[in-house]
Design a protein around this motif. Structure first.
Motif, short mmCIF file in Angstrom:
data_model
loop_
_atom_site.label_atom_id
_atom_site.label_comp_id
_atom_site.label_asym_id
_atom_site.label_seq_id
_atom_site.Cartn_x
_atom_site.Cartn_y
_atom_site.Cartn_z
N ARG A 119 -8.29 -8.24 -34.06
CA ARG A 119 -6.99 -8.60 -34.13
C ARG A 119 -6.05 -7.24 -34.45
N PHE A 120 -4.63 -7.49 -34.35
CA PHE A 120 -3.82 -6.59 -34.62
C PHE A 120 -3.08 -7.04 -35.92
N LEU A 121 -2.95 -6.52 -36.73
CA LEU A 121 -2.36 -7.12 -38.00
C LEU A 121 -0.73 -7.03 -38.05
N ASP A 122 -0.32 -6.07 -37.76
CA ASP A 122 1.32 -5.98 -37.73
C ASP A 122 1.63 -5.48 -36.48
N TYR A 123 1.04 -5.40 -35.35
CA TYR A 123 1.33 -4.92 -33.97
C TYR A 123 1.81 -3.83 -33.97
N GLU A 124 1.77 -2.68 -34.85
CA GLU A 124 2.13 -1.67 -34.98
C GLU A 124 0.87 -0.35 -35.25
N LYS A 125 0.04 -0.69 -36.37
CA LYS A 125 -0.43 0.34 -36.79
C LYS A 125 -1.86 0.12 -37.35
N SER A 126 -2.28 -1.22 -37.51
CA SER A 126 -3.48 -1.92 -38.09
C SER A 126 -4.14 -2.55 -37.38
N LEU A 127 -5.39 -2.14 -36.99
CA LEU A 127 -6.58 -3.11 -36.14
C LEU A 127 -7.52 -3.64 -36.98
N VAL A 128 -7.78 -4.79 -37.10
CA VAL A 128 -8.71 -5.34 -37.99
C VAL A 128 -10.02 -5.72 -37.02
N LEU A 129 -11.23 -5.13 -37.53
CA LEU A 129 -12.54 -5.43 -37.04
C LEU A 129 -13.21 -6.54 -37.90
N GLU A 130 -13.40 -7.80 -37.45
CA GLU A 130 -13.97 -8.81 -38.08
C GLU A 130 -15.57 -8.80 -37.71
N ILE A 131 -16.27 -8.55 -38.74
CA ILE A 131 -17.73 -8.15 -38.47
C ILE A 131 -18.56 -9.25 -39.46
N VAL A 132 -19.63 -9.58 -39.09
CA VAL A 132 -20.73 -10.51 -39.55
C VAL A 132 -22.12 -9.76 -39.83
N LYS A 133 -22.87 -10.21 -40.78
CA LYS A 133 -24.20 -9.74 -41.10
C LYS A 133 -24.92 -10.87 -41.78
N GLU A 134 -25.82 -11.43 -41.19
CA GLU A 134 -26.39 -12.55 -41.82
C GLU A 134 -25.44 -13.61 -41.89
N ASN A 135 -25.19 -14.12 -43.16
CA ASN A 135 -24.26 -14.98 -43.50
C ASN A 135 -22.99 -14.60 -44.03
N LYS A 136 -22.71 -13.14 -43.99
CA LYS A 136 -21.62 -12.80 -44.77
C LYS A 136 -20.73 -12.03 -43.85
N SER A 137 -19.53 -12.42 -43.89
CA SER A 137 -18.37 -11.95 -43.05
C SER A 137 -17.42 -10.83 -43.86
N TYR A 138 -17.17 -9.84 -43.17
CA TYR A 138 -16.26 -8.85 -43.55
C TYR A 138 -15.12 -8.59 -42.47
N GLU A 139 -14.16 -7.93 -42.93
CA GLU A 139 -13.13 -7.40 -42.20
C GLU A 139 -12.81 -5.65 -42.48
N ILE A 140 -12.74 -4.93 -41.63
CA ILE A 140 -12.55 -3.55 -41.67
C ILE A 140 -11.20 -3.39 -41.07
N LEU A 141 -10.23 -2.74 -42.05
CA LEU A 141 -8.86 -2.44 -41.44
C LEU A 141 -8.71 -0.95 -40.86
N LEU A 142 -8.41 -0.78 -39.86
CA LEU A 142 -8.03 0.64 -39.33
C LEU A 142 -6.53 0.45 -39.23
N ARG A 143 -5.86 1.47 -40.16
CA ARG A 143 -4.68 1.75 -40.22
C ARG A 143 -3.95 3.34 -39.78
N LYS A 144 -3.38 3.45 -38.97
CA LYS A 144 -2.90 4.74 -38.80
C LYS A 144 -1.54 5.02 -39.90
N LEU A 145 -1.51 5.89 -40.53
CA LEU A 145 -0.64 6.30 -41.44
C LEU A 145 0.61 7.04 -40.89
#
Length: 77
Positions: free
Chosen positions: A51-77
């Motif tokens: 998903r895009f966080l602010d529709y400008e510069k931030s893409l969030v990757l929602e990932i899962v491994k086993e029973n744990k969830s994580y979010e990785i934020l890609l942001r262009k500065l």
């Protein structure tokens, strides 16, 4: 690889459904998001969603491994 080829990959590999958002991700991040996700898949992570966080510069990757969830934020500065 041109931006439209990258946009197709963002659509197929990362599930960004809206073509304009896939194109925006390709323009902002090049192949960075795809490379990160390829590496994470090799480590056993699964992409849950994007998903895009602010529709400008931030893409969030929602990932899962086993029973744990994580979010990785890609942001262009």
């Amino acid at each position: 690889m041109d931006v439209f080829e990258l946009a197709k990959k963002y659509h197929v590999e990362l599930g960004i459904k809206e073509p304009s958002f896939a194109t925006m991700a390709a323009e902002l991040f090049g192949d960075l998001g795809l490379s990160i996700m390829n590496h994470l898949k090799k480590e056993g992570y699964t992409l849950k969603g994007t998903r895009f966080l602010d529709y400008e510069k931030s893409l969030v990757l929602e990932i899962v491994k086993e029973n744990k969830s994580y979010e990785i934020l890609l942001r262009k500065l």
